[in-house]
Design an enzyme around this catalytic site. Structure first.
Site, PDB file in Angstrom:
ATOM      1  N   HIS A   1      43.801  71.901  27.517  1.00 53.04           N
ATOM      2  CA  HIS A   1      42.323  71.914  27.444  1.00 53.04           C
ATOM      3  C   HIS A   1      41.826  71.988  25.997  1.00 53.04           C
ATOM      4  O   HIS A   1      40.849  72.683  25.699  1.00 53.04           O
ATOM      5  CB  HIS A   1      41.741  73.072  28.264  1.00 53.04           C
ATOM      6  CG  HIS A   1      42.046  72.971  29.728  1.00 53.04           C
ATOM      7  ND1 HIS A   1      41.288  72.211  30.588  1.00 53.04           N
ATOM      8  CD2 HIS A   1      43.038  73.509  30.485  1.00 53.04           C
ATOM      9  CE1 HIS A   1      41.794  72.298  31.810  1.00 53.04           C
ATOM     10  NE2 HIS A   1      42.863  73.071  31.771  1.00 53.04           N
TER      11      HIS A   1
ATOM     12  N   ASN B   1      38.382  73.822  37.452  1.00 58.81           N
ATOM     13  CA  ASN B   1      38.612  72.414  37.132  1.00 58.81           C
ATOM     14  C   ASN B   1      37.610  71.566  37.909  1.00 58.81           C
ATOM     15  O   ASN B   1      36.888  72.078  38.755  1.00 58.81           O
ATOM     16  CB  ASN B   1      40.035  71.996  37.525  1.00 58.81           C
ATOM     17  CG  ASN B   1      41.070  72.375  36.462  1.00 58.81           C
ATOM     18  OD1 ASN B   1      40.778  72.418  35.273  1.00 58.81           O
ATOM     19  ND2 ASN B   1      42.278  72.638  36.908  1.00 58.81           N
TER      20      ASN B   1
END
Ligand code: NDP
Length: 484
Positions: free
Chosen positions: A53, A126
């Site tokens: 990420h 997510n």
């Protein structure tokens, strides 16, 4: 009056154009501290990027309660329709580095930090309701397959498909990744999911298992691989441009927060493991319940300070919201906070963007970034228990006991788990013909160049989901090989 330029120590600077040298052509002097300070600062402008990420986009916003869920949770954030709580979001891709293009096929991180009046609640989700694996022991291996090969320093689809074909629990997530939803056009055009099972508990101490959903109010829109190729050729920063630009233009994106709820005792009798991160809870059995809405309405003044430094961790829960036995969640409770200590420093929660707005009172002492005052303005209360009026515990916020037990062992996480039924539902029932055609095409394209034995193993797994699914991918592979 013109503002005076100073050193970091506040000394006004006489000349910011010319270094001190011995003569106009001579070497610079060590005493030119201003030069040394500028160079030293430049060397330290980067901190370690997140291993996963790394590339992200985010903004500040407001969460508003639109429905009463006090029967499930006593969390103060949910206390009363109309109640508002400031928050900050960070969306991200998973595998690409900080400079990666935005419009790449990947799962998107969907991290939210709510500055509640009882401390910070982070929901680090997510844009997909499931994940590739269910046992955290596999996580470093899985991520190695998504990052660069140690010798070639290239991303390796061989590694990705080798791992996936040996890990049937990944079929559900890979199906979503290769579907339209694997490449949203902007962060505003995707849903978010808490993904893990969490828990809520109410004022009576009753616990409920819960799944969090965030439905985009902008509508879903996606790029095909071909469209994304063109977009990336024009700009690598399309998500930043879209999110930042929309907020600057006053077009504030919104998401509805909804929950699915399961009474604590029911988990025992579920035909599937409700704590398995590779599974959803079917909507028909667990209907979505409205909770509220959040709106993103303010861009960061400083991207690095507010978005890059924003440290989200599933360890941050508040009274009325708790964890669950989900193994992946349990591991993330450790690894997210640990990543921040490594990246940002021991007292990362003291950074302005991470600091709770409700105040904090702890006994952690020194270390990097210990720049905040003693909380109680009482120098004698630096350990606990103490007789000097230092902060004390609050038994009334205690979480009800977790009624889960079992013998400690390394249980085979694949035993008794059906890895095929839910991707089958998605393929057979949720997608229409056009969506399936794009799924086959995207999957076949991603397999391009991967060793045949690995692909055959993967296709055998797909055939267990649905023969049509495996056949569809195989047909697209043939077309791609023949150039059509
Ligand atoms: P439903 O028909 O009630 O739900 C299907 C859901 O699938 C939709 O609500 C939508 O989720 C989501 N969806 C639509 N297109 C895609 C896509 N291309 N990729 C991923 N998700 C998509 O059925 P069930 O609840 O019984 O679930 C059936 C299957 O749907 C599951 O196996 C799962 O793969 C998928 N799904 C289910 C979710 C759930 O929480 N039950 C959530 C997301 C997907 P949304 O409403 O969130 O936009």
């Amino acid at each position: 009056m013109t503002k005076r330029l100073t050193t970091t120590a506040g000394n006004p600077i006489a000349d910011n154009q010319n270094s001190i040298t011995a003569g106009p052509r001579g070497p610079v002097l060590m005493q030119d501290y201003q030069l040394l300070e500028k160079l030293a600062h430049q060397n330290r402008e980067r901190i370690p990027e997140r291993v996963v990420h790394a590339k992200g986009w985010g903004a500040h916003g407001t969460f508003t309660v639109t429905a009463d869920i006090s029967q499930y949770s006593c969390a103060s954030i949910f206390a009363g329709v109309g109640k508002q709580t400031p928050m900050i979001s960070r969306f991200s891709t998973v595998a690409g580095e900080m400079g990666a293009a935005d419009a790449e096929r990947d799962v998107r991180g969907f991290a939210l930090k709510f500055y509640t009046d009882q401390g910070n609640w982070d929901l680090v989700g997510n844009n997909t309701p499931v994940f590739f694996i269910r046992d955290p022991l596999k996580f470093p291996d899985f991520i190695h397959t998504q990052k660069r090969h140690p010798k070639t320093n290239l991303r390796s689809n061989d590694a990705a498909w080798d791992f996936w074909s040996l890990s049937p629990e990944s079929l559900h997530q890979v199906t979503i990744l290769m579907s339209d939803r694997g490449l949203p056009q902007t962060p505003m055009n995707m849903n978010g999911y808490g993904s893990h099972t969490y828990s809520l508990w109410n004022a009576k101490g009753e616990r409920f298992w819960v799944k969090f959903h965030f439905k985009t109010q902008q509508g879903h829109s996606h790029f095909t691989d071909a469209e994304a190729e063109k977009i990336v050729g024009q700009s690598r920063e399309t998500y930043q441009e879209a999110l930042f630009g929309a907020i600057e233009a006053g077009q504030f994106p919104k998401w509805k927060m909804l929950i699915q709820v399961m009474p604590e005792a029911d988990a025992e009798n579920m035909p599937f493991n409700p704590f398995d991160l590779t599974k959803v809870w079917p909507h028909a059995d667990f209907p979505l319940i409205e909770v509220g809405e959040f709106e993103l309405n303010r861009n960061a003044d400083n991207y690095f300070a507010e978005i890059e430094n924003c440290a989200y961790s599933p360890s941050n829960v508040v009274q009325g919201i708790g964890h669950s036995p989900d193994k992946m969640l349990q591991a993330r409770i450790f690894s997210y906070a640990d990543a921040h200590r490594y990246r940002l420093g021991t007292h990362y929660e003291a950074l302005p963007v991470n600091a709770p707005k409700s105040g904090r009172a702890h006994y952690h002492k020194d270390g990097s970034m210990r720049f905040f005052d003693n909380n109680e303005a009482n120098p004698d209360a630096y350990y606990e228990p103490n007789s000097f009026d230092g902060p004390v515990e609050s038994p009334e916020v205690a979480e009800p006991p977790l009624r889960i037990s079992g013998d400690a062992d390394r249980y085979n996480h694949r035993d008794g788990n059906d890895d095929y039924a839910q991707p089958r539902d998605l393929h057979d029932k949720v997608m229409n013909d056009a969506e399936r055609a794009r799924l086959y095409r995207n999957t076949a394209a991603h397999m391009h160049g991967v060793a045949d034995d690995i692909i055959e193993r993967a296709l055998a797994q797909y055939a267990r989901v649905s023969q049509a699914y495996a056949d569809g991918i195989r047909a697209e592979r043939e077309k791609l090989k023949s150039g059509s």
